[in-house]
Design a protein around this motif. Sequence first.
Motif, PDB file in Angstrom:
ATOM      1  N   ASN A  96      24.164 -22.037  32.937  1.00  0.00           N
ATOM      2  CA  ASN A  96      25.014 -22.680  31.932  1.00  0.00           C
ATOM      3  C   ASN A  96      24.613 -24.134  31.704  1.00  0.00           C
ATOM      4  O   ASN A  96      24.669 -24.627  30.581  1.00  0.00           O
ATOM      5  N   ARG A  97      24.203 -24.815  32.760  1.00  0.00           N
ATOM      6  CA  ARG A  97      23.720 -26.190  32.582  1.00  0.00           C
ATOM      7  C   ARG A  97      22.437 -26.210  31.758  1.00  0.00           C
ATOM      8  O   ARG A  97      22.245 -27.097  30.929  1.00  0.00           O
ATOM      9  N   ILE A 141      23.457 -25.794  28.257  1.00  0.00           N
ATOM     10  CA  ILE A 141      23.995 -27.048  27.718  1.00  0.00           C
ATOM     11  C   ILE A 141      22.856 -27.961  27.285  1.00  0.00           C
ATOM     12  O   ILE A 141      22.906 -28.584  26.224  1.00  0.00           O
ATOM     13  N   ILE A 188      28.647 -26.392  23.406  1.00  0.00           N
ATOM     14  CA  ILE A 188      28.587 -27.262  24.585  1.00  0.00           C
ATOM     15  C   ILE A 188      29.970 -27.382  25.219  1.00  0.00           C
ATOM     16  O   ILE A 188      30.105 -27.316  26.449  1.00  0.00           O
ATOM     17  N   PHE A 237      30.885 -26.081  28.942  1.00  0.00           N
ATOM     18  CA  PHE A 237      31.484 -26.991  29.909  1.00  0.00           C
ATOM     19  C   PHE A 237      32.748 -26.385  30.518  1.00  0.00           C
ATOM     20  O   PHE A 237      32.964 -26.454  31.732  1.00  0.00           O
TER      21      PHE A 237
END
Length: 145
Positions: free
Chosen positions: A80-81, A84, A121, A125
Amino acid sequence: MIQRIQSIYLLVAGIISGGLTLLVNLWSTSNTNLPVFILDLFSSNSLLEKSIPVLFFSSALISIVAIFLFKNRQLQFVINRLNILINLFLLGILIYLSQTLSGEASVSEKGIGMFFPVIVILLLFLANRAIKKDENLVKSVDRLR
């Protein structure tokens, strides 16, 4: 468990990146007055414009793949990072292109598709926050044993 809240966040992020970008326009210039959709960018001459649909679809694919990594929360968090970062790069490209569009001296119209990376994003998050919360819960239960 696939029925967690982060799975919903990731699914919505995947739908926005992969599905909604096909339906809404990114921008329309005043000299042609035709809306530019994401699939129109594949026939563009600029490599930067060709990278936009690739980044949108890779973001959607990574979001959908991350849903099924629910057994490995750390890997899901890292993916997921990465997603992003892809969306931040995509947002930078879209901002750069919106400032350097041909005919920008006259009024051009930005579409809602320009803001999709911001929404994605935010959803990623929120998914990462829920994953971290689950990881902390599992660690606290392991300490009690």
